[in-house]
Design a protein around this motif. Structure first.
Motif, PDB file in Angstrom:
ATOM      1  N   GLY A   9       0.789   6.478  16.477  1.00 32.43           N
ATOM      2  CA  GLY A   9       1.504   5.252  16.787  1.00 32.43           C
ATOM      3  C   GLY A   9       0.656   4.015  16.580  1.00 32.43           C
ATOM      4  O   GLY A   9      -0.529   3.990  16.907  1.00 32.43           O
ATOM      5  N   THR A  10       1.244   2.997  15.978  1.00 33.43           N
ATOM      6  CA  THR A  10       0.604   1.699  15.781  1.00 33.43           C
ATOM      7  C   THR A  10       1.620   0.632  16.169  1.00 33.43           C
ATOM      8  O   THR A  10       2.754   0.942  16.560  1.00 33.43           O
ATOM      9  N   ALA A  11       1.208  -0.627  16.017  1.00 39.17           N
ATOM     10  CA  ALA A  11       2.120  -1.721  16.343  1.00 39.17           C
ATOM     11  C   ALA A  11       3.154  -1.950  15.252  1.00 39.17           C
ATOM     12  O   ALA A  11       4.078  -2.759  15.418  1.00 39.17           O
ATOM     13  N   ALA A  12       3.028  -1.236  14.127  1.00 35.47           N
ATOM     14  CA  ALA A  12       3.919  -1.454  12.995  1.00 35.47           C
ATOM     15  C   ALA A  12       5.347  -1.021  13.301  1.00 35.47           C
ATOM     16  O   ALA A  12       5.578  -0.065  14.055  1.00 35.47           O
ATOM     17  N   ARG A  13       6.270  -1.734  12.715  1.00 41.27           N
ATOM     18  CA  ARG A  13       7.667  -1.304  12.764  1.00 41.27           C
ATOM     19  C   ARG A  13       7.823  -0.121  11.803  1.00 41.27           C
ATOM     20  O   ARG A  13       7.335  -0.155  10.669  1.00 41.27           O
ATOM     21  N   ARG A  14       8.505   0.919  12.237  1.00 42.20           N
ATOM     22  CA  ARG A  14       8.660   2.127  11.424  1.00 42.20           C
ATOM     23  C   ARG A  14      10.087   2.229  10.909  1.00 42.20           C
ATOM     24  O   ARG A  14      11.043   2.157  11.689  1.00 42.20           O
ATOM     25  N   ASP A  60       0.845  -1.187   0.000  1.00 40.86           N
ATOM     26  CA  ASP A  60       0.000   0.000   0.000  1.00 40.86           C
ATOM     27  C   ASP A  60       0.888   1.247   0.000  1.00 40.86           C
ATOM     28  O   ASP A  60       1.870   1.325   0.738  1.00 40.86           O
ATOM     29  N   VAL A  61       0.517   2.206  -0.829  1.00 40.30           N
ATOM     30  CA  VAL A  61       1.221   3.488  -0.864  1.00 40.30           C
ATOM     31  C   VAL A  61       0.193   4.563  -0.536  1.00 40.30           C
ATOM     32  O   VAL A  61      -0.742   4.789  -1.300  1.00 40.30           O
ATOM     33  N   VAL A  62       0.356   5.195   0.597  1.00 40.57           N
ATOM     34  CA  VAL A  62      -0.636   6.147   1.110  1.00 40.57           C
ATOM     35  C   VAL A  62      -0.097   7.565   1.006  1.00 40.57           C
ATOM     36  O   VAL A  62       0.962   7.885   1.551  1.00 40.57           O
ATOM     37  N   GLY A  63      -0.834   8.405   0.296  1.00 39.58           N
ATOM     38  CA  GLY A  63      -0.462   9.806   0.188  1.00 39.58           C
ATOM     39  C   GLY A  63      -0.888  10.578   1.424  1.00 39.58           C
ATOM     40  O   GLY A  63      -2.038  10.473   1.862  1.00 39.58           O
ATOM     41  N   VAL A  64       0.030  11.342   2.000  1.00 37.67           N
ATOM     42  CA  VAL A  64      -0.240  12.130   3.203  1.00 37.67           C
ATOM     43  C   VAL A  64       0.001  13.598   2.888  1.00 37.67           C
ATOM     44  O   VAL A  64       1.044  13.966   2.340  1.00 37.67           O
ATOM     45  N   GLY A  65      -0.970  14.436   3.221  1.00 40.50           N
ATOM     46  CA  GLY A  65      -0.833  15.869   2.994  1.00 40.50           C
ATOM     47  C   GLY A  65      -0.320  16.596   4.211  1.00 40.50           C
ATOM     48  O   GLY A  65      -0.016  15.993   5.252  1.00 40.50           O
ATOM     49  N   SER A  78      -3.285  -1.150   9.698  1.00 39.74           N
ATOM     50  CA  SER A  78      -3.168  -2.607   9.570  1.00 39.74           C
ATOM     51  C   SER A  78      -1.791  -3.058   9.091  1.00 39.74           C
ATOM     52  O   SER A  78      -1.549  -4.259   8.960  1.00 39.74           O
ATOM     53  N   ALA A  79      -0.887  -2.125   8.851  1.00 41.66           N
ATOM     54  CA  ALA A  79       0.435  -2.484   8.330  1.00 41.66           C
ATOM     55  C   ALA A  79       1.313  -3.094   9.416  1.00 41.66           C
ATOM     56  O   ALA A  79       1.244  -2.710  10.589  1.00 41.66           O
ATOM     57  N   ASP A  80       2.147  -4.044   8.994  1.00 38.71           N
ATOM     58  CA  ASP A  80       3.179  -4.592   9.875  1.00 38.71           C
ATOM     59  C   ASP A  80       4.437  -3.720   9.849  1.00 38.71           C
ATOM     60  O   ASP A  80       5.165  -3.636  10.840  1.00 38.71           O
ATOM     61  N   VAL A  81       4.689  -3.113   8.686  1.00 40.45           N
ATOM     62  CA  VAL A  81       5.875  -2.269   8.505  1.00 40.45           C
ATOM     63  C   VAL A  81       5.444  -0.987   7.809  1.00 40.45           C
ATOM     64  O   VAL A  81       4.743  -1.034   6.795  1.00 40.45           O
ATOM     65  N   ARG A 114       2.720  -7.176   5.882  1.00 42.46           N
ATOM     66  CA  ARG A 114       1.866  -6.128   5.319  1.00 42.46           C
ATOM     67  C   ARG A 114       2.654  -4.824   5.338  1.00 42.46           C
ATOM     68  O   ARG A 114       2.914  -4.260   6.404  1.00 42.46           O
ATOM     69  N   ARG A 115       3.032  -4.382   4.148  1.00 44.37           N
ATOM     70  CA  ARG A 115       3.912  -3.226   4.018  1.00 44.37           C
ATOM     71  C   ARG A 115       3.121  -2.011   3.544  1.00 44.37           C
ATOM     72  O   ARG A 115       2.301  -2.114   2.626  1.00 44.37           O
ATOM     73  N   CYS A 116       3.409  -0.884   4.146  1.00 44.96           N
ATOM     74  CA  CYS A 116       2.747   0.367   3.774  1.00 44.96           C
ATOM     75  C   CYS A 116       3.809   1.454   3.629  1.00 44.96           C
ATOM     76  O   CYS A 116       4.633   1.653   4.519  1.00 44.96           O
ATOM     77  N   VAL A 117       3.782   2.130   2.493  1.00 41.14           N
ATOM     78  CA  VAL A 117       4.716   3.213   2.213  1.00 41.14           C
ATOM     79  C   VAL A 117       3.963   4.533   2.293  1.00 41.14           C
ATOM     80  O   VAL A 117       2.918   4.707   1.659  1.00 41.14           O
ATOM     81  N   LEU A 118       4.474   5.463   3.089  1.00 44.24           N
ATOM     82  CA  LEU A 118       3.893   6.793   3.185  1.00 44.24           C
ATOM     83  C   LEU A 118       4.564   7.712   2.164  1.00 44.24           C
ATOM     84  O   LEU A 118       5.778   7.667   1.981  1.00 44.24           O
ATOM     85  N   ALA A 119       3.730   8.506   1.497  1.00 45.77           N
ATOM     86  CA  ALA A 119       4.231   9.402   0.456  1.00 45.77           C
ATOM     87  C   ALA A 119       3.654  10.790   0.661  1.00 45.77           C
ATOM     88  O   ALA A 119       2.693  10.976   1.407  1.00 45.77           O
TER      89      ALA A 119
END
Length: 400
Positions: A41-46, A3-8, A25-28, A68-73
């Motif tokens: 803060g979540t349980a995900a590794r940052r 998942d790639v999530v755009g953040v403003g 829901s991301a693990d990382v 479950r990988r999530c990339v912030l953009a």
């Protein structure tokens, strides 16, 4: 799936429920320090991106495969963002992009500009001169800033090109609680020191500008006289027929005019100039920066320097055609359908082009320009040196 999530600039509050769910829901979680700080803060590794990021990207993603990988953009990940890199690297089916409104969309909304009528130029990791081809009289341009110094650098560039009457606005932290939009005279921006690093510069260009059409004034080029004159240059670019995204080899670069004007036709066009004389190579680089295409690549003499160069869509041979192996190497490097244009001014190079024309067909023509010049109290025609030009597409039927 990644998942790639755009953040403003509005952070967590501006995310849709779907985007929030992807983060929670991301693990990382991958992202810059600023992006990671923007979500709770979540349980995900940052994992904060290293500098430089691109060389480490594949390894970091592979290291966490199966999670479950999530990339912030920033903003819209597909607008000059990491979403483009990931889809190119992994394929569109392996990436889910959840965009936020882009900085360009937000800027146009604040200014009342039609987004489809605006040219957008990114200066992130690019020289300031990259914006020059977009600076056209009455044109609206959005510049994605590199940092807090970009506005001052742009203002200085505008003044150096006699474009100080242009309208200039800086839009900071768009969409966030610290959003600020300021319109000031160009001269005021030169010394601005309170600009946020997250900003977009909006320009309404006013003044005499350099056209993107081929055939620029010869006086715009530095050099030792090795220059395809403007009338022949325009006809040569017409024969080369650049299209967005295509690459040119300019063999015997001289002053670099053909490669430079090829690249100026569209931001996605690229070129490599091959030049054996080091002083001319330096001149090509200088001309490329001055005319807004600093990414022009300059290499050494053909045919040796052609080896390993990215495949061209078109080749121009403006010098060195009679050097052993040059024409053969250029022809062999062209893919099916690629175009080759060669200009000759000597009897020897003209004879060579005639041989290639007899072997491969195409179009052979002689060009000569007469320029009006003072002659006593009258005006006379002074002939320029005639140029023989051969142009051909590699898939044309051979005649020999």
């Amino acid at each position: 799936m990644i998942d790639v999530v755009g953040v403003g600039a509005d952070g967590w509050a501006g995310l849709s429920p779907t985007s929030r769910d992807a983060v929670e829901s991301a693990d990382v979680l991958f992202g810059s320090e600023r992006q990671l700080d923007a979500v709770p803060g979540t349980a995900a590794r940052r994992i904060a991106w290293p500098t430089p990021m691109l060389p480490a990207l594949t390894g970091l993603l592979d290291e966490h495969a199966g999670t479950r990988r999530c990339v912030l953009a920033s903003g819209d990940p597909m607008f000059h963002g990491i979403g483009v890199t990931l889809t190119r690297l992994l394929g569109a089916d392996a990436v889910r992009v959840l965009p936020h409104p882009s900085s360009a969309s937000l800027a146009c909304a604040r200014l009342g500009w039609a987004l489809h009528d605006v040219e957008v130029v990114s200066l992130v990791n690019r020289p300031i001169e990259t914006v020059l081809p977009a600076l056209t009289h009455r044109r609206r341009v959005l510049v994605l800033a590199e940092n807090e110094s970009t506005a001052a650098e742009l203002a200085t560039l505008l003044l150096s090109r006699d474009l100080g009457s242009s309208a200039m606005s800086v839009l900071e932290q768009l969409g966030g609680p610290r959003e600020r939009v300021r319109a000031l005279p160009v001269t005021d921006w030169v010394h601005a020191r309170d600009v946020d690093s997250l900003n977009v510069v909006a320009l309404e260009v006013r003044g005499h500008t350099v056209s993107r059409a081929p055939g620029l004034d010869d006086a715009l080029y530095m050099g030792d006289g090795q220059l395809t004159k403007r009338e022949v240059r325009a006809l040569t670019l017409s024969a080369l027929a650049p299209s967005p995204g295509e690459r040119l080899w300019d063999v015997g670069g001289g002053s670099g005019s053909i490669a430079i004007e090829w690249m100026r036709t569209h931001p996605a066009c690229s070129a490599i100039a091959f030049e054996r004389v080091e002083s001319r190579s330096a001149t090509i680089r200088t001309n490329a920066v001055a005319l807004g295409v600093p990414s022009l690549v300059v290499r050494g003499a053909a045919p040796d320097s052609l080896s390993g160069a990215p495949e061209p869509d078109a080749v121009f041979v403006g010098g060195g055609a009679t050097q052993p192996g040059v024409m053969d190497a250029c022809w062999d490097a062209l893919p099916e359908g690629g175009r080759l244009v060669a200009n000759a001014v000597t009897a020897e190079s003209e004879s060579l082009l005639l041989q290639w024309y007899q072997r491969h067909g195409g179009l052979l023509r002689r060009l000569q320009v007469h320029r009006g010049e003072p002659l006593g109290g009258f005006t006379g025609w002074r002939p320029q040196m005639p140029v023989t030009q051969w142009s051909v597409a590699k898939n044309e039927k051979e005649t020999a």
